[in-house]
Enzyme design. Structure first.
Site, short mmCIF file in Angstrom:
data_model
loop_
_atom_site.label_atom_id
_atom_site.label_comp_id
_atom_site.label_asym_id
_atom_site.label_seq_id
_atom_site.Cartn_x
_atom_site.Cartn_y
_atom_site.Cartn_z
N LYS A 249 4.73 29.57 4.93
CA LYS A 249 3.88 29.27 3.78
C LYS A 249 2.41 29.34 4.16
O LYS A 249 1.60 29.95 3.45
CB LYS A 249 4.19 27.88 3.22
N ASP B 43 7.10 22.63 -25.69
CA ASP B 43 6.99 21.24 -25.20
C ASP B 43 8.03 21.09 -24.10
O ASP B 43 8.69 22.06 -23.71
CB ASP B 43 7.26 20.24 -26.34
N HIS C 72 0.84 -1.20 0.00
CA HIS C 72 0.00 0.00 0.00
C HIS C 72 0.87 1.25 0.00
O HIS C 72 0.68 2.15 -0.81
CB HIS C 72 -0.92 -0.02 1.23
N HIS D 257 15.36 12.09 12.55
CA HIS D 257 14.19 12.19 13.43
C HIS D 257 13.26 10.99 13.25
O HIS D 257 12.34 10.82 14.03
CB HIS D 257 13.44 13.51 13.25
N HIS D 258 13.52 10.18 12.24
CA HIS D 258 12.76 8.93 12.09
C HIS D 258 13.38 7.81 12.92
O HIS D 258 12.88 6.69 12.91
CB HIS D 258 12.72 8.51 10.62
N SER E 212 12.90 6.19 -13.64
CA SER E 212 11.83 6.98 -14.22
C SER E 212 11.75 8.35 -13.56
O SER E 212 11.65 9.39 -14.23
CB SER E 212 10.51 6.23 -14.06
N SER E 213 11.82 8.38 -12.23
CA SER E 213 11.73 9.66 -11.52
C SER E 213 12.89 10.57 -11.87
O SER E 213 12.72 11.78 -12.05
CB SER E 213 11.77 9.46 -10.01
N HIS F 214 13.58 11.38 4.10
CA HIS F 214 13.00 12.66 4.50
C HIS F 214 12.87 13.63 3.34
O HIS F 214 11.79 14.19 3.14
CB HIS F 214 13.65 13.29 5.73
N TRP G 95 7.43 -0.44 4.05
CA TRP G 95 7.97 0.27 2.88
C TRP G 95 9.37 0.78 3.16
O TRP G 95 10.12 1.08 2.24
CB TRP G 95 7.05 1.43 2.46
N THR H 158 7.78 26.29 7.00
CA THR H 158 6.48 25.70 6.72
C THR H 158 5.37 26.62 7.21
O THR H 158 4.37 26.85 6.54
CB THR H 158 6.36 24.31 7.38
N SER I 270 -0.69 27.41 -4.07
CA SER I 270 -0.28 28.80 -4.25
C SER I 270 -0.76 29.36 -5.58
O SER I 270 -0.74 30.58 -5.79
CB SER I 270 1.24 28.93 -4.19
N ARG J 93 1.88 0.79 15.40
CA ARG J 93 1.50 0.70 13.99
C ARG J 93 1.89 -0.68 13.45
O ARG J 93 2.64 -1.41 14.08
CB ARG J 93 2.14 1.82 13.18
N GLU K 297 12.38 12.79 0.46
CA GLU K 297 11.27 12.19 -0.27
C GLU K 297 9.92 12.71 0.24
O GLU K 297 9.03 13.01 -0.56
CB GLU K 297 11.33 10.66 -0.17
N TYR L 77 9.26 15.49 1.34
CA TYR L 77 9.06 16.84 0.79
C TYR L 77 8.83 16.81 -0.70
O TYR L 77 8.13 17.66 -1.25
CB TYR L 77 10.19 17.78 1.21
C1 HEM Z 1 6.27 20.62 10.10
C2 HEM Z 1 6.82 19.75 9.33
C3 HEM Z 1 7.08 18.31 9.73
C4 HEM Z 1 7.71 17.81 10.82
C5 HEM Z 1 8.33 18.61 11.96
C6 HEM Z 1 7.68 16.37 10.71
C7 HEM Z 1 8.25 15.50 11.62
C8 HEM Z 1 8.19 14.12 11.53
C9 HEM Z 1 8.82 13.20 12.44
C10 HEM Z 1 9.66 13.61 13.66
C11 HEM Z 1 8.54 11.95 12.05
C12 HEM Z 1 9.00 10.64 12.67
C13 HEM Z 1 8.02 10.13 13.64
C14 HEM Z 1 8.39 8.78 14.16
O1 HEM Z 1 8.51 7.82 13.38
O2 HEM Z 1 8.52 8.66 15.38
C15 HEM Z 1 7.71 12.06 10.88
C16 HEM Z 1 7.23 10.98 10.16
C17 HEM Z 1 6.71 11.08 8.89
N1 HEM Z 1 6.42 12.25 8.23
FE1 HEM Z 1 6.62 14.13 8.95
N2 HEM Z 1 7.03 16.03 9.57
C18 HEM Z 1 6.65 17.18 8.94
C19 HEM Z 1 6.01 17.26 7.74
C20 HEM Z 1 5.78 16.19 6.90
C21 HEM Z 1 5.38 16.29 5.53
C22 HEM Z 1 5.14 17.59 4.79
C23 HEM Z 1 5.29 15.04 5.05
C24 HEM Z 1 4.92 14.53 3.67
C25 HEM Z 1 4.06 15.01 2.90
C26 HEM Z 1 5.62 14.14 6.12
C27 HEM Z 1 5.61 12.78 5.99
C28 HEM Z 1 5.99 11.90 6.97
C29 HEM Z 1 5.98 10.46 6.82
C30 HEM Z 1 5.56 9.68 5.56
C31 HEM Z 1 6.41 9.93 8.03
C32 HEM Z 1 6.49 8.46 8.45
C33 HEM Z 1 7.48 7.65 7.74
C34 HEM Z 1 7.43 6.22 8.23
O3 HEM Z 1 7.93 5.96 9.34
O4 HEM Z 1 6.89 5.36 7.53
N3 HEM Z 1 5.91 14.87 7.23
N4 HEM Z 1 7.51 13.40 10.57
CU LIG Z 2 11.05 13.15 8.14
#
Ligand code: HEM
Ligand SMILES: [Cu+2]
Ligand SMILES: [Cu+2]
Lengths: 528, 276
Positions: free
Chosen positions: A334, A109, A80, A305-306, A172-173, A256, A145, A331, A271, A453, A258, A260
């Site tokens: 914006k 083009d 998924h 931070h992950h 591709s990307s 990370h 994933w 952020t 915007s 999770r 990614e 963004y």
């Molecule tokens: C204010 C901005 C953001 C902050 C401070 C932030 C912070 C974090 C942190 C600290 C985690 C890790 C949490 C953990 O696993 O314990 C996380 C996970 C995640 N964030 Fe954000 N984030 C922000 C914005 C975003 C944005 C814009 C996206 C994507 C569109 C995003 C997508 C994700 C994803 C996909 C995960 C989980 C990845 C995984 O473990 O599978 N975050 N974020």
């Molecule tokens: Cu991150």
């Protein structure tokens, strides 16, 4: 440069339209055709990935195992995510870029049309290969994933096919990104300076650099997995002198940026839309550009931070905590700029605007939980619980995906020459918004209450919130069929759209006819 | 005025939701305050961050709502023409920055404390396996496995006709829990035998990955006796959802008795083995 352009124009005198028949889509090098292919592809993948999500939510409707085996459940969560990220959001963005970037900068083009064809057409093969692993011995990938070893190395026969398909998606990307950079650098109309570019173009420009920087990192990481499994290396195995945590560092150095990549183009879309329907210029254009750039730069120094729980040294944890918190500043800028754009405007609320406003509110909610997650001492509690699931789904579904849907509603009258059904569009928005919150908001609560999770079954105290989420999931999933109806109706016919389409819209795309000619700007426009 | 009323109404609604324990107590909707000094600090940080986010939300969404109500074309307004203001933009860059510093300082102090595992009085080694935990008291040579309790094990099978609601502590119970003494600084050494696992007790506010080939450390000092439950939180394969963590915190004297009995039964077991 210009000589070359005139030269192609000359050849095209013989055939102004597309090639006839199905072959048109296979051999096309036209940016609009390829954009259309990307968008339909992404929609199909959206339903495949969504179907998997519904299997997950069906199993989680009640405590106890009812629907699937835990191993298959893990395959579903893994697939998924891979499909939604690489098969839905990224291709949809590339499709939008294909359609809109040349038109918005006054180019005929994309700069590299043949590569453009190639970068789309390897995708269906990559995803067929990835999906086929579900039917192989040992099943599809089931390690999440994030592909953390050693678990991901326990995969069955499908493993090398998964790795190869990730390589294909990555290629591709990268090709798509190079094409976009080349187009924006070289094909802007006279007078279209960088600081006059529409924000959608700007955010994609920055996204393309992120892609070029990090997709090779992912390719490297998964290749190391492959050699660890089949060729006796031990990059990630302590027994051979390697380190499983090193994989996580490499993965999140890709991962990370990614995330963004998955949001910046939606920032650009919103915007574009908010000023149009506020009938007022975007507030703080320059600061939007600088904020996007600083988000992109910062995104390279926050990856760990992950991984707060892997046992980093204290100094590392402090650094990544502070750096992550810092990202909240641009952020925030914006979001404030979007609100300031609406402020004092003369707003109307057509479907694209509704989705854009939904984006601003719900993306911001995801940003709030992001800031909370950035606090390392508390992240020990949040990490790998449903609170994180709630966070990233808020930024990705009513965030990135609402942005994409808003873009489709906004530009589809231009693409097809027909207005979409406004009543159905609005219904699509309201029903989606209600269900998406029903789906994801309760996840904050179960996460805080202690539900990890990626589990197929849970303790009974989590039952009520999970039941609500599942109802939300089915409601949200089925309400996307409204979108399909709107799209099909609009492609087939409908009220004719004017060239301007939206009263408050500004930009080169609205100077072309609706639909635009097969070759966009045969006379180069001049931007004053 | 209307904005103000709206704002107040939404605060009231939100706080009613958050502080009416009667309705939501058994649902569980927030982090536990926990039973260690660290968990209290973590809980307070969490609530502080939460309320700050609520205030920011109120400001941003309030302004948005006001604008959506007042500045609509159907009201016959003419759109303003301003589109930048350096002063305003500096203000809303600086204010978030200050808010973040307010959050970062206590967070840094708590983090430093969490990472300081010096002066521990007892060491326990935890090893993750697919799909169980092994606990070892290196100073006394006691070790044992801790796996999902039999009742849950039977009920979790697909198509089992046991109603999981009738199983006490479904999925959160083990055959043999870890036992530690109260008011004692206990240091944990974590590792794993196969894939990465993660050991978590929400009430202690400690979670750390158990990684094969490496040893991680963390510590806790529990203030109240009782039974505390958690789960493995790093995806570790098929039965990741079925390897709970249960810790029994007992008085020191009781702990010593328990440990002695464990040593005894281990020695008698060994004697049996050698005489055979
Ligand atoms: C204010 C901005 C953001 C902050 C401070 C932030 C912070 C974090 C942190 C600290 C985690 C890790 C949490 C953990 O696993 O314990 C996380 C996970 C995640 N964030 Fe954000 N984030 C922000 C914005 C975003 C944005 C814009 C996206 C994507 C569109 C995003 C997508 C994700 C994803 C996909 C995960 C989980 C990845 C995984 O473990 O599978 N975050 N974020
Ligand atoms: Cu991150
Ligand atoms: Cu585990």
């Amino acid at each position: 440069m210009n000589a070359a352009l005139t030269d192609t124009d000359h050849h095209d005198d013989h055939h102004h339209g597309p090639a006839p028949g199905l072959l048109r889509w296979v051999t096309t090098t036209n940016h609009k055709d390829i954009g259309t292919l990307y968008l339909w592809f992404s929609l199909i993948m959206f339903f495949i990935g969504g179907f998997m999500a519904l299997i997950i939510r069906a199993e989680l409707f009640q405590p106890g195992l009812q629907v699937v085996d835990p191993h298959f459940f893990n395959q579903m969560t893994t697939m998924h995510a891979l499909i939604m990220i690489f098969g839905v959001v990224m291709p949809a963005f590339v499709g939008l870029a294909n359609w809109m970037v040349p038109i918005m900068i006054g180019a005929p083009d994309m700069a590299l049309p043949r590569m453009n064809n190639w970068s789309f057409w390897i995708l269906p093969f990559g995803f067929s290969m990835m999906l086929s692993t579900l039917f192989m011995d040992g099943g599809g990938p089931a390690g999440g994933w994030t592909l953390y070893p050693p678990l991901s190395l326990q995969g069955g026969n499908g493993f090398p096919f998964l790795i190869f398909s990730i390589h294909i998606l990555g290629i591709s990307s990268i090709m798509g990104a190079i094409n976009i950079v080349a187009t924006i650098m070289n094909l802007r109309a006279p007078g279209m300076t960088f600081m006059k570019m529409p924000l959608f173009v700007w955010t994609w420009f920055i996204t393309a650099y992120l892609l070029i920087a990090v997709m090779p990192v992912l390719a490297g990481a998964v290749t190391m997995l492959l050699t660890d499994k089949f060729f006796g290396t031990a990059f990630f195995s302590a027994a051979g002198g390697g380190d499983p945590v090193m994989f996580q560092h490499i993965f999140w150095f890709f991962g990370h940026p990614e995330v963004y990549i998955l949001i910046l183009p939606s920032f650009g879309i919103v915007s574009e839309i908010i000023p149009t329907f506020s009938r007022k210029k975007l507030f703080g254009y320059a600061s939007m550009v600088y904020a996007t750039s600083s988000i992109a730069l910062l995104s390279f120094i926050v990856w760990a931070h992950h991984m707060f729980t892997v046992g980093m040294p204290l100094s590392g944890e402090l650094f990544f905590m502070f750096a992550t918190m810092l990202i909240a500043v641009p952020t925030g800028v914006k979001v404030f700029n979007w609100v300031a754009t609406m402020w004092g405007g003369a707003m109307t609320f057509e479907t694209p605007m509704l989705f854009a406003l939904g984006f601003v509110i719900m993306f911001t909610i995801g940003g709030f939980s992001g800031v909370m997650l950035a606090l390392a001492p508390v992240d020990f509690q949040y990490h790998d619980t449903y609170f994180v699931v709630a966070h990233f789904h808020y930024v990705l579904v009513p965030g990135a995906i609402f942005g994409i849907v808003a873009a489709v509603y906004y530009w589809i009258p231009k693409w097809t020459g027909n207005m979409y059904d406004e009543k159905l569009g609005k219904a699509h928005f309201w029903i989606s918004t209600i269900f998406v919150n029903l789906l994801f908001f309760p996840m904050h609560f179960v996460g805080l209450a202690g539900m990890p999770r990626r589990i197929p079954d849970y303790a009974v105290q989590f039952a009520d919130f999970n039941a609500i989420s599942t109802i939300g999931a089915f409601g949200f999933g089925f309400s996307q069929l409204i979108f399909v109806v709107v799209l099909v109706k609009c492609v087939k016919g409908g009220k004719k759209a004017t060239d301007q389409v939206w009263e408050g819209a500004e930009g080169l795309e609205w100077t072309l006819s609706s639909p635009p000619p097969y070759h966009s700007f045969s006379d180069q426009p001049v931007v004053k | 005025m209307r904005v103000l009323i709206k704002a107040l109404a939404s605060i009231a609604l939100l706080s009613a939701f958050l502080v009416s324990p009667a309705a939501l107590a058994e649902w569980g909707y927030n982090l536990p305050r926990g039973v260690t000094d660290i968990s209290h600090k973590v809980f307070e940080m969490h609530m502080l961050a939460f309320w700050i986010m609520c205030v920011v939300a109120l400001a941003v969404f309030g302004a948005m709502t006001y604008s959506i109500i007042k500045h609509r074309k159907s009201k016959g307004v003419t759109p303003a023409t301003f589109h930048e203001s350096t002063a305003v933009e500096i203000v809303w860059t600086v204010i978030p920055f200050i808010i973040l510093i307010v959050l970062a300082i206590p967070a840094a102090y708590t983090l430093i404390e969490q990472e300081d595992d010096s002066n521990s009085e007892l060491t326990i080694k935890i090893t993750g396996y697919q799909w169980k935990w092994e606990y070892e008291y290196p100073d006394s040579g006691v070790s044992f496995f801790s796996t999902l309790a039999e009742e849950s094990r039977q009920a979790r099978v697909i198509g089992s006709d046991i109603d999981v609601n009738t199983v006490e502590n479904y999925l959160l119970d083990v055959d043999k829990p870890l036992v530690i003494p109260v008011d004692t600084k206990v240091r944990f050494l974590l590792t794993a035998n196969d894939v990465i696992h993660s050991w978590w007790i929400p009430d202690f506010a400690i979670k750390k990955d158990a990684i094969p080939g490496f040893i991680n450390t963390m510590w806790t000092k529990v203030n109240e006796t009782g039974t505390y439950r958690g789960q493995c939180t790093e995806l570790c394969g098929r039965d990741h959802g079925f390897m709970p963590v249960v810790v029994e915190v007992v008085e020191k004297s009781e702990f010593n008795q328990w440990l002695a009995s464990q040593i005894e039964s281990k020695e008698s077991g060994q004697q049996l083995a050698t005489t055979n």
